[in-house]
Scaffold this motif. Structure first.
Motif, PDB file in Angstrom:
ATOM      1  N   VAL A 150       0.835  -1.207   0.000  1.00  0.00           N
ATOM      2  CA  VAL A 150       0.000   0.000   0.000  1.00  0.00           C
ATOM      3  C   VAL A 150       0.866   1.251   0.000  1.00  0.00           C
ATOM      4  N   GLU A 151       1.949   1.208   0.769  1.00  0.00           N
ATOM      5  CA  GLU A 151       2.774   2.400   0.952  1.00  0.00           C
ATOM      6  C   GLU A 151       3.856   2.546  -0.108  1.00  0.00           C
ATOM      7  N   ALA A 152       3.827   1.705  -1.134  1.00  0.00           N
ATOM      8  CA  ALA A 152       4.744   1.853  -2.269  1.00  0.00           C
ATOM      9  C   ALA A 152       4.004   2.623  -3.358  1.00  0.00           C
ATOM     10  N   PRO A 153       4.295   3.910  -3.552  1.00  0.00           N
ATOM     11  CA  PRO A 153       3.530   4.736  -4.495  1.00  0.00           C
ATOM     12  C   PRO A 153       3.487   4.160  -5.901  1.00  0.00           C
ATOM     13  N   GLU A 154       4.557   3.469  -6.313  1.00  0.00           N
ATOM     14  CA  GLU A 154       4.610   2.949  -7.683  1.00  0.00           C
ATOM     15  C   GLU A 154       3.601   1.831  -7.928  1.00  0.00           C
ATOM     16  N   ARG A 155       3.010   1.300  -6.838  1.00  0.00           N
ATOM     17  CA  ARG A 155       2.012   0.240  -7.003  1.00  0.00           C
ATOM     18  C   ARG A 155       0.632   0.791  -7.339  1.00  0.00           C
ATOM     19  N   GLY A 156       0.379   2.032  -6.939  1.00  0.00           N
ATOM     20  CA  GLY A 156      -0.899   2.660  -7.256  1.00  0.00           C
ATOM     21  C   GLY A 156      -2.081   2.073  -6.511  1.00  0.00           C
ATOM     22  N   LEU A 157      -1.860   1.464  -5.347  1.00  0.00           N
ATOM     23  CA  LEU A 157      -2.936   0.825  -4.604  1.00  0.00           C
ATOM     24  C   LEU A 157      -3.693   1.797  -3.706  1.00  0.00           C
ATOM     25  N   GLN A 215      -3.855   7.780  -1.292  1.00  0.00           N
ATOM     26  CA  GLN A 215      -3.143   8.664  -0.370  1.00  0.00           C
ATOM     27  C   GLN A 215      -1.737   8.995  -0.866  1.00  0.00           C
ATOM     28  N   TYR A 216      -1.303   8.304  -1.907  1.00  0.00           N
ATOM     29  CA  TYR A 216       0.035   8.526  -2.468  1.00  0.00           C
ATOM     30  C   TYR A 216      -0.086   8.776  -3.970  1.00  0.00           C
ATOM     31  N   GLU A 217       0.643   9.743  -4.462  1.00  0.00           N
ATOM     32  CA  GLU A 217       0.687  10.009  -5.898  1.00  0.00           C
ATOM     33  C   GLU A 217       1.485   8.906  -6.582  1.00  0.00           C
ATOM     34  N   GLY A 218       0.848   8.250  -7.541  1.00  0.00           N
ATOM     35  CA  GLY A 218       1.535   7.178  -8.248  1.00  0.00           C
ATOM     36  C   GLY A 218       0.757   6.769  -9.475  1.00  0.00           C
ATOM     37  N   PRO A 219       1.321   5.900 -10.279  1.00  0.00           N
ATOM     38  CA  PRO A 219       0.618   5.436 -11.483  1.00  0.00           C
ATOM     39  C   PRO A 219      -0.570   4.557 -11.112  1.00  0.00           C
ATOM     40  N   LEU A 220      -1.599   4.582 -11.939  1.00  0.00           N
ATOM     41  CA  LEU A 220      -2.770   3.734 -11.717  1.00  0.00           C
ATOM     42  C   LEU A 220      -2.451   2.321 -12.195  1.00  0.00           C
ATOM     43  N   ASP A 221      -1.744   1.584 -11.339  1.00  0.00           N
ATOM     44  CA  ASP A 221      -1.339   0.229 -11.687  1.00  0.00           C
ATOM     45  C   ASP A 221      -2.242  -0.783 -10.988  1.00  0.00           C
ATOM     46  N   MET A 222      -2.067  -0.933  -9.678  1.00  0.00           N
ATOM     47  CA  MET A 222      -2.896  -1.770  -8.808  1.00  0.00           C
ATOM     48  C   MET A 222      -2.665  -3.268  -8.952  1.00  0.00           C
ATOM     49  N   ARG A 223      -1.764  -3.705  -9.797  1.00  0.00           N
ATOM     50  CA  ARG A 223      -1.505  -5.141  -9.928  1.00  0.00           C
ATOM     51  C   ARG A 223      -0.747  -5.646  -8.708  1.00  0.00           C
ATOM     52  N   LEU A 224      -1.260  -6.692  -8.068  1.00  0.00           N
ATOM     53  CA  LEU A 224      -0.547  -7.297  -6.951  1.00  0.00           C
ATOM     54  C   LEU A 224       0.632  -8.122  -7.442  1.00  0.00           C
ATOM     55  N   ARG A 250     -10.429  13.898 -22.971  1.00  0.00           N
ATOM     56  CA  ARG A 250      -9.491  15.033 -22.960  1.00  0.00           C
ATOM     57  C   ARG A 250      -8.054  14.558 -22.758  1.00  0.00           C
ATOM     58  N   ALA A 251      -7.877  13.641 -21.808  1.00  0.00           N
ATOM     59  CA  ALA A 251      -6.538  13.101 -21.510  1.00  0.00           C
ATOM     60  C   ALA A 251      -6.713  11.817 -20.713  1.00  0.00           C
ATOM     61  N   PRO A 252      -5.829  10.846 -20.896  1.00  0.00           N
ATOM     62  CA  PRO A 252      -5.964   9.575 -20.161  1.00  0.00           C
ATOM     63  C   PRO A 252      -5.787   9.774 -18.651  1.00  0.00           C
ATOM     64  N   LEU A 253      -6.542   8.981 -17.870  1.00  0.00           N
ATOM     65  CA  LEU A 253      -6.372   8.973 -16.417  1.00  0.00           C
ATOM     66  C   LEU A 253      -5.208   8.048 -16.101  1.00  0.00           C
ATOM     67  N   GLU A 254      -4.146   8.603 -15.558  1.00  0.00           N
ATOM     68  CA  GLU A 254      -2.927   7.810 -15.381  1.00  0.00           C
ATOM     69  C   GLU A 254      -2.408   7.767 -13.956  1.00  0.00           C
ATOM     70  N   THR A 255      -2.903   8.646 -13.069  1.00  0.00           N
ATOM     71  CA  THR A 255      -2.366   8.669 -11.710  1.00  0.00           C
ATOM     72  C   THR A 255      -3.472   8.480 -10.674  1.00  0.00           C
ATOM     73  N   THR A 256      -3.066   8.050  -9.488  1.00  0.00           N
ATOM     74  CA  THR A 256      -3.998   7.815  -8.392  1.00  0.00           C
ATOM     75  C   THR A 256      -4.727   9.095  -7.994  1.00  0.00           C
ATOM     76  N   THR A 257      -4.003  10.211  -7.938  1.00  0.00           N
ATOM     77  CA  THR A 257      -4.626  11.464  -7.503  1.00  0.00           C
ATOM     78  C   THR A 257      -5.609  11.995  -8.539  1.00  0.00           C
ATOM     79  N   GLN A 258      -5.332  11.777  -9.819  1.00  0.00           N
ATOM     80  CA  GLN A 258      -6.278  12.189 -10.859  1.00  0.00           C
ATOM     81  C   GLN A 258      -7.623  11.490 -10.668  1.00  0.00           C
ATOM     82  N   LEU A 259      -7.571  10.178 -10.483  1.00  0.00           N
ATOM     83  CA  LEU A 259      -8.802   9.409 -10.334  1.00  0.00           C
ATOM     84  C   LEU A 259      -9.505   9.760  -9.033  1.00  0.00           C
ATOM     85  N   ALA A 260      -8.758   9.874  -7.941  1.00  0.00           N
ATOM     86  CA  ALA A 260      -9.365  10.175  -6.642  1.00  0.00           C
ATOM     87  C   ALA A 260     -10.091  11.516  -6.673  1.00  0.00           C
TER      88      ALA A 260
END
Length: 306
Positions: A116-123, A126-135, A181-191
């Motif tokens: 959860v606390e690894a921003p690059e995972r996008g889970l 609360q952290y800015e990161g890519p919308l990945d979410m793959r475990l 308009r533009a792809p949703l690519e980050t956690t903060t964009q979607l949130a």
């Protein structure tokens, strides 16, 4: 190893640790599977009980977690195997290890603080990161690709079915409008998009973030979590010895419903937990992630319910 580099020491604290040991009842010389080894918290406690005559099998779909688990388990002195695999592959893993059946299986369906606390995972939003979410960062389709590919109706169904989100249609419509308009690519964009769609109840101080349910729904879809859980539950009787124990910890009603339904087969299972076991107030204070944990346990009866 692909994916994030593991930290020097795991931050994750295993939930319901005493309750897991009581329900699983690991004993010296047994063979036990931790089907979600994670950072090795539960696995280490089990290994301590199994001793040098026992054997621990640990599965996890995240290579980073396996590296953390190895560090925790090794000092216990119990023989162990760690396998990069999803828990739905349990029977296949046992076959490859030439084990017909084991004495117990644990599956903690949550994910570790280290993930959860690894921003690059996008889970987490609360952290800015890519919308990945793959475990399992080595395979599958990331959440950003799912948001780009699915139509409005499919997105609404996903948010409703897996997140029980009341405003699923509104959110899906806004996602489609935004991606034009533009792809949703980050956690903060979607949130932020979700927060603009969901009205905040007045007068309530402690409400969950409006993005919580959408993030849950996407994570479940990306990792096929409910499908994998259903397949694990169906395979358990073929993986356990007669009298073997299955212990599962769920974190939301969709998971708990599947586990409860599987254990309702009284010819096959003797249920040890009439109601799900939950964390004490003390544990929740020390580990807030334990708040939503529900443990169910059952013993495999003799084949055919004899």
């Amino acid at each position: 190893m692909n994916g994030p580099v593991p930290p020097e020491e795991a931050r994750h604290v295993p939930v319901l640790a005493n309750e897991v040991l009581a329900a699983l009842a690991p004993a010296a010389g047994q063979v036990i599977v931790d089907a979600t080894a994670g950072a090795g918290g539960h696995a280490r406690l089990i290994a301590d009980r199994l001793g040098p005559a026992g054997r621990l099998i640990g599965l996890d779909q995240d290579p980073m977690m396996l590296a953390l688990a190895r560090r925790r388990i090794e000092p216990a002195g119990c023989p162990f195997d760690l396998v990069h695999a999803n828990f739905e592959q349990l029977k296949q893993v046992l076959d490859e290890l030439r084990l017909e059946a084991v004495d117990g299986v644990l599956a903690d369906l949550g994910f570790a603080s280290d993930q959860v606390e690894a921003p690059e995972r996008g889970l987490s939003f609360q952290y800015e990161g890519p919308l990945d979410m793959r475990l399992d960062p080595t395979s599958g389709e990331p959440a950003a690709a799912l948001l780009k590919r699915l139509g409005e109706r499919d997105l609404a169904d996903l948010f409703w079915q897996y997140g029980e989100e009341r405003f699923s249609r509104r959110i899906a419509r806004k996602v489609v409008e935004a991606r034009q308009r533009a792809p949703l690519e980050t956690t903060t964009q979607l949130a932020e998009l979700v927060r603009r769609c969901v009205p905040r109840p007045r007068g309530k101080r402690h409400v969950i973030d409006p993005a919580t349910r959408v993030f849950q729904a996407l994570r479940i879809a990306v990792n096929d979590e409910l499908g994998a859980l259903d397949r694990l539950l169906k395979s358990l009787p073929a993986c356990l010895k007669t009298g073997g124990r299955a212990v599962l910890i769920s974190f939301h009603s969709l998971e708990d419903r599947l586990v409860k339904r599987a254990f309702q087969d009284r010819q096959r299972w003797q249920v040890l937990t009439k109601k799900p076991v939950q964390a004490t107030e003390g544990e929740v204070r020390n580990n807030p992630r334990a708040r939503s944990a529900k443990l169910r346990a059952a013993v495999l009866r003799q084949e055919g319910g004899k």
